[in-house]
Design a protein around this motif. Structure first.
Motif, short mmCIF file in Angstrom:
data_model
loop_
_atom_site.label_atom_id
_atom_site.label_comp_id
_atom_site.label_asym_id
_atom_site.label_seq_id
_atom_site.Cartn_x
_atom_site.Cartn_y
_atom_site.Cartn_z
N ILE A 1 0.84 -1.20 0.00
CA ILE A 1 0.00 0.00 0.00
C ILE A 1 0.87 1.25 0.00
CG2 ILE A 1 -1.67 1.32 1.34
CD1 ILE A 1 -2.82 -1.34 2.34
N GLU A 2 1.91 1.23 0.81
CA GLU A 2 2.83 2.37 0.86
C GLU A 2 3.50 2.60 -0.50
OE1 GLU A 2 7.00 3.62 3.09
OE2 GLU A 2 5.78 1.98 3.91
N ASP A 3 3.94 1.51 -1.14
CA ASP A 3 4.58 1.62 -2.45
C ASP A 3 3.61 2.20 -3.48
OD1 ASP A 3 6.88 0.56 -1.40
OD2 ASP A 3 6.51 -1.47 -2.14
N LEU A 4 2.42 1.66 -3.51
CA LEU A 4 1.43 2.12 -4.50
C LEU A 4 1.08 3.59 -4.30
CD1 LEU A 4 -0.51 1.58 -6.82
CD2 LEU A 4 -2.15 0.67 -5.16
N ASN A 5 0.92 3.99 -3.06
CA ASN A 5 0.58 5.38 -2.78
C ASN A 5 1.69 6.32 -3.24
OD1 ASN A 5 -1.30 7.29 -1.56
ND2 ASN A 5 0.29 7.62 -0.03
N GLU A 6 2.95 5.92 -2.98
CA GLU A 6 4.08 6.77 -3.42
C GLU A 6 4.15 6.84 -4.94
OE1 GLU A 6 7.89 5.97 -1.82
OE2 GLU A 6 7.31 6.40 0.25
#
Length: 1087
Positions: free
Chosen positions: A79-84
């Motif tokens: 989720i963190e990767d996708l958001n960034e």
């Protein structure tokens, strides 16, 4: 062609839009995706809360539950990767056209698909209620921080370094080990190997250290060598470490043969003690030992190797005939260890509270005999007098009967007591191999890049300060310890048992791969990896490169190798989630443009790389915090768009100026002043074009080192003032450099330098190439109370030196290439009643072509000066005062007949080179000398007995490049130069020994090189009972060498007749065949 293709596709898309308008209206948009991501991020927050609870408050042993938690953590990371990625994509400005709209729609469709996939995975793993129930039923734990009444302290880094370490409960083993080291060994294999065996954390290293530092051992063995052995050791690496430990400097040899020869030369004929600490290897990997043992075997009888190992089979393979086997300490001894750490200030007058002593002894009974466990738990309880804290720790300790051959359950208790943020920092370190030397600041930057350092609310401290505190907390708790290798200042290692603990708590997140196998990897979605890469198999490389969720990749090699040998060219094709990439050991010669696709990257270490330029695509790394380009000597230009990297905190550009070719950047990238988070900028090159001037430094709160070069390009003093160097209170070392005068003529140097005064917290100042007629007044400011080093280099226009004698902390002063200076009294000024240079330890004068007058200092000045170097000062004739504290003096290329004080009572090391031959008469007064080097004095014909007779403490005498030297009157046997151990005579074309000459009886090493007239050795050479080493090189007239019974190393090269006679069957073969280590004509002769 691409332009025409794009236009064609845009036309097609336009037709589709016109005929099917509803098709595009139903496609995902930025707004719709953002809404979905907001929901997903909320879910990630809940996941992290559950993970925090698991990590901090639950004691989970079930591997299936741990795997389940690992899956949850993977979702949070995704989720963190996708958001960034989404934020980076939407930040890019786009035009307005059907084609752009179509591309954006395709991207947003892909985002929606990934959101749906993450939600499905979350739903799938959360339906596994059995694991969830086991998680909810897991016993809760608490760190000491969460227990009311626990007091926490900010311990300084020196906390674990101070105090007397006491070896508890090992008197019997200590005496046994002393006896084995001191008595004669019956082992016919030299050197004798003794081993200390026992489990991890049982006290093997502590016992070895106790013996190693004992006075009786240091008197018997020389040299004493301590080497920490890496896991699955490599012979090249191990021998290199031994050489470095002996010399105290780094070793630049790389081949096994060269290293073996060098070590053999260093140890031949010497009685040494070598400690190999932590030989962690299986028998199948013990092939490393034979190549190491071979050069050790030429040493003097009585030499010892002391190895600490967990494996008795390893000790036997190494030829250990004597083993000291350590078992667990009894509970009484463990209580003493725990008490030492928990109550370091306790004395007999102030005993431990009775209630805590009772609990503490129960804790000691559950430490499984391990002093390391007791030490760690003692540290965790330090200064806590709350009974609840002690009881809570006791309740979580496993009973010894439940643990078999493993201290990890007990050791893990100290880990469970850590606060959550320290647990994660500690676990991250498991990717590094055992014995790895950590640089604290580099490790903190890695922690930051992985989000393991969090900014504290309402706290003005930087992330770096918080990270350093976290490291110091772990250091104080003994999870790290200072490295003991020479030259390893500010580096740290993990004890072996602590490293085992780190691996056990990070088994599902970390991987480590070496040249032959996968050492530590238990999960398909590994996040952090360490690749030891000098001889990697392709399948092992692929194992790491296929881990698409990897967030840290560190590639480490013993011998730096080109990047292309260990990395695929397009690194970003698989590892798109990387936060940290360390290629500092890879000698990268070309960084591929695809590096710009690693949009999550925070840490990029390219130290020591070979490339000349960096791709502009690096400016796409908008999250980048650290870019390390230290010692990239070929780098000529930085990417021009670097001002867009607004998260950058560290740009490392430091160089070793002695290796530098003098060619600097033309300029820095424009508008670096926008990088207001920047704390490290090792170099700044001033240019005249817009956005590249010195004013870019104004808003940068820099720390550490800063070199400002090409200062001739500063337009005026106002620009220099706008840099506001005086406001940068965290700078410690400042270098101000102007280019060579022939390349510029700005004429404003004096006005500019007046405005470049640094903060009064500065520790080191270097001014180089300045051509003004006088130094700025701020150099003499008494407010520089912390200034320790001052260097004035090639300031050719200045005739007067600044008044710096009153600077209270000045320890090192370098005056180099000051062509106009004639008098050193400017350093002292007009004041004669105050003590000058109260802290000065080193004074270096070089290339002072007009200097003729020494300074006059008040009585009591220079009381700490221990090293003085005077080089290429041809007019200096009188050195009127040398302090009694002086221990080392170098006089080089000072041809005037120099007058010196009659005696210098503490002088132990003297080097004279290129001086008047009459200066040798002065040497006879220096009765404290232990080392004397005489070099390049062409007119020197004789060194008389009277000139050397008074040097009763002289241990080393070297004579080099004295072309007219015919003889040295070294006679008198045991009564003359009674302490001399080493004699070197090089490059003296007319030198010959007298036929009846007798060398001092205590000589151990004799080196003769490039002596064209020498045709015979002293007749009494065969009577020297201590001579161990004889090297003869390029002495063509020498015909014979006598039999020297004590000789252990003989090296002969460049002596055709002598080589022929000393080979097997030659006339002198009987004289040399007993020598254990022979090199005749450049080849090793079999014994």
């Amino acid at each position: 062609m691409n332009f025409l293709l794009e236009k064609f596709i845009e036309a097609i898309v336009g037709l589709v839009v016109n005929f099917f308008p509803t098709l595009f209206s139903n496609l995902p948009t930025e707004a719709s995706d953002r809404a979905e991501l907001v929901k997903l991020c909320e879910r990630a927050t809940r996941i992290r809360a559950r993970l925090d609870d698991a990590d901090q408050n639950r004691k989970i042993e079930n591997e299936q539950v741990l795997l389940w938690l690992g899956e949850l953590r993977s979702i949070a990371f995704d989720i963190e990767d996708l958001n960034e990625e989404f934020e980076a994509e939407t930040r890019v400005a786009r035009g307005v056209s059907h084609w752009v709209t179509f591309k954006s729609a395709c991207y947003y469709w892909g985002v929606k698909s990934r959101v749906d996939d993450i939600n499905k995975r979350y739903d799938a793993i959360f339906t596994d209620r059995q694991r969830l129930s086991e998680f909810n039923e897991a016993p809760r734990t608490r760190s000491c921080d969460s227990i009311p009444g626990t007091r926490r302290y900010d311990f300084p880094q020196t906390g674990s370094l101070e105090g007397n370490l006491r070896l508890r409960g090992r008197n019997k083993e200590n005496e046994q080990l002393h006896r084995l080291l001191l008595q004669d060994s019956n082992n016919t294999r030299l050197p004798s190997v003794i081993s200390i065996t026992g489990g991890g954390g049982i006290g093997k290293t502590a016992l070895a250290q106790s013996v190693f530092n004992h006075e009786a051992i240091s008197e018997l063995f020389d040299p004493l060598i301590w080497v920490s052995v890496s896991v699955n050791p490599d012979p090249v690496e191990t021998i290199k470490k031994i050489i470095e430990a002996i010399n105290g400097t780094s070793c630049n040899l790389f081949t096994l043969d060269m290293l073996q020869r060098k070590l053999q030369q260093l140890l031949c004929g010497k009685k040494f003690l070598l400690v190999l600490d932590g030989v962690y290897t299986d028998t199948k990997d013990m092939l490393f030992w034979d190549p190491v043992w071979i050069p050790l075997s030429m040493a003097q009888k009585g030499s010892r190797v002391l190895a600490t190992t967990r494996n008795r089979t390893t000790a036997q393979y190494m030829g250990s005939s004597d083993q000291v086997a350590l078992t667990g300490l009894n509970s009484n001894s463990l209580w003493l260890v725990l008490k030492d750490e928990a109550f370091p200030q306790i004395t007999n007058s102030y005993p431990v509270p009775e209630n805590l002593e009772t609990i503490g002894k129960e804790i000691a009974e559950k430490c499984y005999g391990s002093p390391l466990v007791a030490k760690l738990l003692g540290r965790a309880l330090s200064d806590s007098t709350e009974e609840e804290v002690w009881k809570y720790l006791l309740q979580g300790m496993p009973h010894p009967d439940e643990v078999v051959d493993n201290i990890l359950p007990s050791l893990k208790r100290s880990y469970e007591l850590l606060p959550l943020h320290l647990k994660r920092c500690f676990a991250y370190c498991s990717i590094f191999p055992k014995g790895y030397e950590f640089d604290r600041d580099d490790l903190v930057k890695l922690w930051m890049s992985e989000g393991l350092v969090k900014c504290e609310h309402r706290n003005a401290r930087t992330l770096e300060d918080i990270g350093r505190k976290q490291f110091n907390d772990l250091l104080w708790r003994s999870f790290f310890q200072p490295c003991d290798r020479p030259g390893s200042c500010d580096r740290y290692v993990m004890p072996g048992a602590i490293h085992d603990l780190a691996e056990s708590v990070s088994m599902f997140e970390c991987a480590r791969v070496d040249h032959s196998s996968i050492q530590h990897d238990k999960h398909t979605k590994t996040r952090y990896a360490f690749l030891c890469g000098d001889r990697l198999k392709h399948e092992l490389q692929d194992h790491v490169y296929n881990k698409e969720h990897l967030r840290t990749l560190i590639i480490y090699t013993v011998d730096p190798v080109p990047l292309k040998n260990i990395l695929p060219q397009k690194l970003s094709s698989n590892l798109k989630c990387l936060r940290s990439l360390d290629l500092s050991k890879c000698k990268v010669d070309n960084l591929h443009v695809s590096i710009g696709n690693l949009i999550h990257l925070r840490y990029l270490n390219l130290c020591g790389s070979l490339f000349k330029t960096l791709p502009e695509s690096i400016c796409k790394l908008l999250k980048l915090q650290t870019l390390n380009l230290d010692e990239c000597y070929n780098l000529k230009k930085l990417p021009q768009g670097m001002s867009s990297l607004i998260d950058l905190r560290h740009i490392g550009l430091s160089l070793n100026w002695e290796k530098w070719d003098g060619k600097d950047f033309d300029s820095m990238p424009p508008e670096l002043g926008r990088l207001t988070s920047l704390q490290t900028l090792s170099r700044f090159v001033v240019a005249k074009r817009d956005g590249c001037g010195i004013t870019e430094l104004k808003d940068l709160n820099l720390r550490g080192d800063l070199c400002i070069s090409k200062l001739e390009n500063v337009k005026n003093s106002n620009d220099a003032s706008d840099a506001e160097l005086w406001m940068k209170g965290h700078l410690r070392n400042l270098m101000l450099r102007w280019s060579d005068r022939k390349y510029f003529d700005s004429g404003n140097e004096e006005e500019v330098i007046r405005q470049l005064y640094p903060s009064n917290s500065i520790k080191s100042i270097c001014i180089e190439g300045y051509s003004g007629s006088e130094f700025p007044l701020w150099v003499t400011e008494s407010s520089f109370r912390h200034l320790e080093t001052l260097k004035l280099v090639k300031c050719k226009g200045c005739a007067k030196l600044p008044h710096v004698a009153t600077l209270p902390q000045l320890k090192s002063l370098y005056l180099l290439g000051l062509d106009q200076v004639t008098d050193l009294n400017g350093l002292v000024g007009q004041t004669t009643n105050s003590v000058g240079f109260p802290s000065l330890e080193l004074l270096h004068l070089s290339d002072m072509l007009e200097l003729y007058k020494w300074f006059s200092v008040p009585s009591g000045s220079l009381t700490k000066l221990c090293e003085l170097s005077i080089s290429n000062c041809p007019k200096l004739e009188l050195v009127s005062y040398l302090p009694s504290s002086l221990m080392r003096l170098e006089l080089r290329n000072c041809r005037a007949q120099m007058q010196l004080p009659t005696t210098v009572p503490s002088l132990s090391n003297l080097i004279v080179e290129g001086v008047d031959s009459r200066l040798i008469e002065w040497v006879q007064n220096l009765t404290s000398l232990t080392s004397l080097s005489i070099d390049n004095i062409p007119e020197l014909e004789h060194i008389t007995e009277g000139q050397l007779r008074g040097l009763s403490g002289l241990k080393m005498l070297k004579i080099d490049a004295c072309d007219m030297l015919k003889s040295i009157e070294i006679n008198g046997g045991a009564q003359y130069l009674p302490s001399l151990k080493k004699l070197e005579i090089f490059c003296c074309a007319k030198f010959r020994f007298d036929s009846d000459q007798v060398l001092p009886h205590q000589i151990k090493e004799l080196y003769l090189k490039d002596l064209k007239s020498l045709d015979e050795l002293p007749s009494g050479l065969n009577q020297l009972g201590h001579l161990r080493t004889l090297e003869i090189c390029d002495v063509p007239k020498l015909q014979s060498v006598p039999k020297i019974s004590s000789l252990r190393l003989l090296f002969i090269k460049g002596c055709p007749e002598l080589e022929r006679k000393c080979k097997n069957g030659g006339l002198d073969w009987d004289n040399v065949k007993h020598v254990s280590c022979r090199y005749i004509g450049g080849t090793t002769q079999p014994r």
